[in-house]
Write a protein that holds these residues in place. Structure first.
Motif, PDB file in Angstrom:
ATOM      1  N   VAL A 116       0.840  -1.198   0.000  1.00  0.00           N
ATOM      2  CA  VAL A 116       0.000   0.000   0.000  1.00  0.00           C
ATOM      3  C   VAL A 116       0.878   1.252   0.000  1.00  0.00           C
ATOM      4  CG1 VAL A 116      -1.811   1.267   1.202  1.00  0.00           C
ATOM      5  CG2 VAL A 116      -1.805  -1.231   1.241  1.00  0.00           C
ATOM      6  N   PRO A 117       0.761   2.104  -1.028  1.00  0.00           N
ATOM      7  CA  PRO A 117       1.509   3.363  -1.059  1.00  0.00           C
ATOM      8  C   PRO A 117       0.785   4.449  -0.257  1.00  0.00           C
ATOM      9  CG  PRO A 117       0.282   3.115  -3.079  1.00  0.00           C
ATOM     10  CD  PRO A 117      -0.008   1.885  -2.267  1.00  0.00           C
ATOM     11  N   ALA A 118       1.563   5.399   0.261  1.00  0.00           N
ATOM     12  CA  ALA A 118       0.978   6.499   1.028  1.00  0.00           C
ATOM     13  C   ALA A 118       1.933   7.683   0.990  1.00  0.00           C
ATOM     14  CB  ALA A 118       0.703   6.070   2.462  1.00  0.00           C
ATOM     15  N   ARG A 119       1.427   8.843   1.411  1.00  0.00           N
ATOM     16  CA  ARG A 119       2.255  10.038   1.614  1.00  0.00           C
ATOM     17  C   ARG A 119       1.888  10.647   2.962  1.00  0.00           C
ATOM     18  NH1 ARG A 119       5.505  12.494  -2.266  1.00  0.00           N
ATOM     19  NH2 ARG A 119       5.196  11.737  -4.406  1.00  0.00           N
ATOM     20  N   SER A 120       2.902  11.015   3.703  1.00  0.00           N
ATOM     21  CA  SER A 120       2.668  11.672   4.983  1.00  0.00           C
ATOM     22  C   SER A 120       2.161  13.088   4.745  1.00  0.00           C
ATOM     23  CB  SER A 120       3.966  11.705   5.789  1.00  0.00           C
ATOM     24  OG  SER A 120       4.895  12.592   5.174  1.00  0.00           O
ATOM     25  N   PRO A 121       1.624  13.741   5.768  1.00  0.00           N
ATOM     26  CA  PRO A 121       1.196  15.138   5.602  1.00  0.00           C
ATOM     27  C   PRO A 121       2.330  16.053   5.148  1.00  0.00           C
ATOM     28  CG  PRO A 121       0.266  14.223   7.605  1.00  0.00           C
ATOM     29  CD  PRO A 121       1.237  13.197   7.079  1.00  0.00           C
ATOM     30  N   TRP A 170       4.653   3.760 -10.799  1.00  0.00           N
ATOM     31  CA  TRP A 170       5.963   3.144 -10.690  1.00  0.00           C
ATOM     32  C   TRP A 170       5.838   1.625 -10.681  1.00  0.00           C
ATOM     33  CZ3 TRP A 170      10.357   6.159 -10.487  1.00  0.00           C
ATOM     34  CH2 TRP A 170      10.206   7.505 -10.129  1.00  0.00           C
ATOM     35  N   LYS A 171       6.902   0.970 -11.074  1.00  0.00           N
ATOM     36  CA  LYS A 171       7.036  -0.462 -10.847  1.00  0.00           C
ATOM     37  C   LYS A 171       7.921  -0.625  -9.619  1.00  0.00           C
ATOM     38  CE  LYS A 171       9.018  -4.749 -12.671  1.00  0.00           C
ATOM     39  NZ  LYS A 171       9.760  -5.376 -13.793  1.00  0.00           N
ATOM     40  N   ARG A 229      17.752 -16.973   6.090  1.00  0.00           N
ATOM     41  CA  ARG A 229      17.816 -17.615   4.781  1.00  0.00           C
ATOM     42  C   ARG A 229      16.495 -17.587   4.031  1.00  0.00           C
ATOM     43  NH1 ARG A 229      21.454 -23.100   5.873  1.00  0.00           N
ATOM     44  NH2 ARG A 229      23.328 -22.014   6.653  1.00  0.00           N
ATOM     45  N   VAL A 230      15.441 -17.105   4.661  1.00  0.00           N
ATOM     46  CA  VAL A 230      14.128 -17.036   4.008  1.00  0.00           C
ATOM     47  C   VAL A 230      14.029 -15.721   3.249  1.00  0.00           C
ATOM     48  CG1 VAL A 230      11.626 -17.150   4.314  1.00  0.00           C
ATOM     49  CG2 VAL A 230      13.142 -18.389   5.883  1.00  0.00           C
ATOM     50  N   LYS A 231      13.823 -15.806   1.952  1.00  0.00           N
ATOM     51  CA  LYS A 231      13.779 -14.613   1.097  1.00  0.00           C
ATOM     52  C   LYS A 231      12.506 -14.622   0.251  1.00  0.00           C
ATOM     53  CE  LYS A 231      18.832 -14.778   0.684  1.00  0.00           C
ATOM     54  NZ  LYS A 231      19.134 -13.651   1.596  1.00  0.00           N
ATOM     55  N   LYS A 232      11.913 -13.452   0.090  1.00  0.00           N
ATOM     56  CA  LYS A 232      10.724 -13.280  -0.736  1.00  0.00           C
ATOM     57  C   LYS A 232      10.926 -12.080  -1.659  1.00  0.00           C
ATOM     58  CE  LYS A 232       8.395 -16.450   1.587  1.00  0.00           C
ATOM     59  NZ  LYS A 232       7.857 -17.707   1.006  1.00  0.00           N
ATOM     60  N   GLU A 233      10.379 -12.198  -2.863  1.00  0.00           N
ATOM     61  CA  GLU A 233      10.461 -11.115  -3.843  1.00  0.00           C
ATOM     62  C   GLU A 233       9.074 -10.825  -4.380  1.00  0.00           C
ATOM     63  OE1 GLU A 233      12.158 -10.765  -8.328  1.00  0.00           O
ATOM     64  OE2 GLU A 233      13.610 -11.409  -6.821  1.00  0.00           O
ATOM     65  N   LEU A 234       8.714  -9.564  -4.455  1.00  0.00           N
ATOM     66  CA  LEU A 234       7.405  -9.210  -5.002  1.00  0.00           C
ATOM     67  C   LEU A 234       7.527  -7.937  -5.827  1.00  0.00           C
ATOM     68  CD1 LEU A 234       5.255  -7.605  -2.181  1.00  0.00           C
ATOM     69  CD2 LEU A 234       7.504  -8.520  -1.710  1.00  0.00           C
ATOM     70  N   ALA A 235       6.687  -7.860  -6.861  1.00  0.00           N
ATOM     71  CA  ALA A 235       6.682  -6.717  -7.773  1.00  0.00           C
ATOM     72  C   ALA A 235       5.247  -6.222  -7.923  1.00  0.00           C
ATOM     73  CB  ALA A 235       7.258  -7.100  -9.128  1.00  0.00           C
ATOM     74  N   ARG A 236       5.055  -4.923  -7.777  1.00  0.00           N
ATOM     75  CA  ARG A 236       3.730  -4.332  -7.891  1.00  0.00           C
ATOM     76  C   ARG A 236       3.810  -3.024  -8.676  1.00  0.00           C
ATOM     77  NH1 ARG A 236       3.072  -8.578  -5.755  1.00  0.00           N
ATOM     78  NH2 ARG A 236       1.813  -9.102  -3.911  1.00  0.00           N
ATOM     79  N   GLU A 237       2.732  -2.679  -9.328  1.00  0.00           N
ATOM     80  CA  GLU A 237       2.604  -1.350  -9.931  1.00  0.00           C
ATOM     81  C   GLU A 237       1.871  -0.479  -8.929  1.00  0.00           C
ATOM     82  OE1 GLU A 237       1.353   0.854 -14.081  1.00  0.00           O
ATOM     83  OE2 GLU A 237       0.398  -1.031 -13.567  1.00  0.00           O
ATOM     84  N   ILE A 238       2.497   0.621  -8.536  1.00  0.00           N
ATOM     85  CA  ILE A 238       1.924   1.483  -7.505  1.00  0.00           C
ATOM     86  C   ILE A 238       1.882   2.924  -7.997  1.00  0.00           C
ATOM     87  CG2 ILE A 238       2.728   0.026  -5.607  1.00  0.00           C
ATOM     88  CD1 ILE A 238       4.965   2.102  -5.173  1.00  0.00           C
ATOM     89  N   GLU A 239       1.065   3.727  -7.316  1.00  0.00           N
ATOM     90  CA  GLU A 239       1.013   5.163  -7.579  1.00  0.00           C
ATOM     91  C   GLU A 239       0.803   5.860  -6.243  1.00  0.00           C
ATOM     92  OE1 GLU A 239      -1.135   8.425 -10.544  1.00  0.00           O
ATOM     93  OE2 GLU A 239      -1.563   6.276 -10.711  1.00  0.00           O
TER      94      GLU A 239
END
Length: 207
Positions: free
Chosen positions: A64-69, A136-137, A146-156
């Motif tokens: 979830v994208p956000a912007r602070s005040p 953005w991508k 040793r546990v690794k996760k990768e995720l890709a999302r298109e956000i604005e």
């Protein structure tokens, strides 16, 4: 200095958490109102039961994208500890394919997110205030040991003081090579279909 933990024989199996504190205080002085205290701690992850340490794993959810005040952009990623041990999750995020093809990053997580087994939380990554809204991508790599996760999302990113919509999952077909391969495949199929139609017309004429 050594510290010993005596585990009762009837203790139930599982992982226990604790801390050992060592502190030293400055001597008190007459008339002084401030006392200095120096303290250091050591985390304890105590596994009880046979079979070695439990397996570690976690899953990721919405980004979830956000912007602070004040205009600072950030993303928050939902994570759930699905393993049998506590996790300290850290990671990095990189942004690409932004306005005019701009890129940014990588940026580190704000701080490590510690999760007990079966609990959920958020991993937060912040970006420079001058970053454009996008789209953005976002490529994020999270890890705990040793546990690794990768995720890709298109956000604005939204306007200051607001929370944006959860990022959409990017298809693997969005990469340049995959798009080229898919396009070539469609052209081949179209060509074969054209050849088949021509052969069918010839057969009808011969009859």
């Amino acid at each position: 200095m050594k510290a010993t933990i005596a585990v009762p024989p009837k203790a139930s199996a599982g992982e226990r958490y604790g801390v050992i504190w060592a502190s030293a205080s400055s001597p008190k002085r007459s008339g002084a109102s401030v006392t200095q205290v120096h303290r250091v701690g050591i985390r304890i992850y105590l596994d009880i039961g046979p079979g070695g340490e439990p397996a570690s794993d976690f899953t990721t959810g919405d980004m979830v994208p956000a912007r602070s005040p004040q205009g600072e952009p950030s993303i928050a990623i939902q994570v759930t500890n699905t393993g049998g041990r506590a996790l300290d999750i850290t990671g990095k995020a990189s942004l690409s394919e932004g306005p005019a093809g701009t890129r940014a990053g990588p940026f580190d997580t704000v701080q490590g997110t510690t999760l007990a087994p079966g609990t959920s939380g958020q991993v937060t990554i912040r970006f420079p205030v001058e970053l454009a809204n996008g789209p953005w991508k976002a490529q994020v790599n999270l890890e705990s040991g040793r546990v690794k996760k990768e995720l890709a999302r298109e956000i604005e990113f939204p306007d200051p003081g607001k929370v944006g919509k959860p990022g959409t999952i990017l298809s693997r077909m969005t990469t340049g090579w995959n798009v080229a391969i898919a396009t070539a495949g469609l052209l081949v199929v179209a060509g074969l279909a054209g050849v088949s139609r021509q052969r069918w017309k010839r057969l009808r004429l011969r009859r």
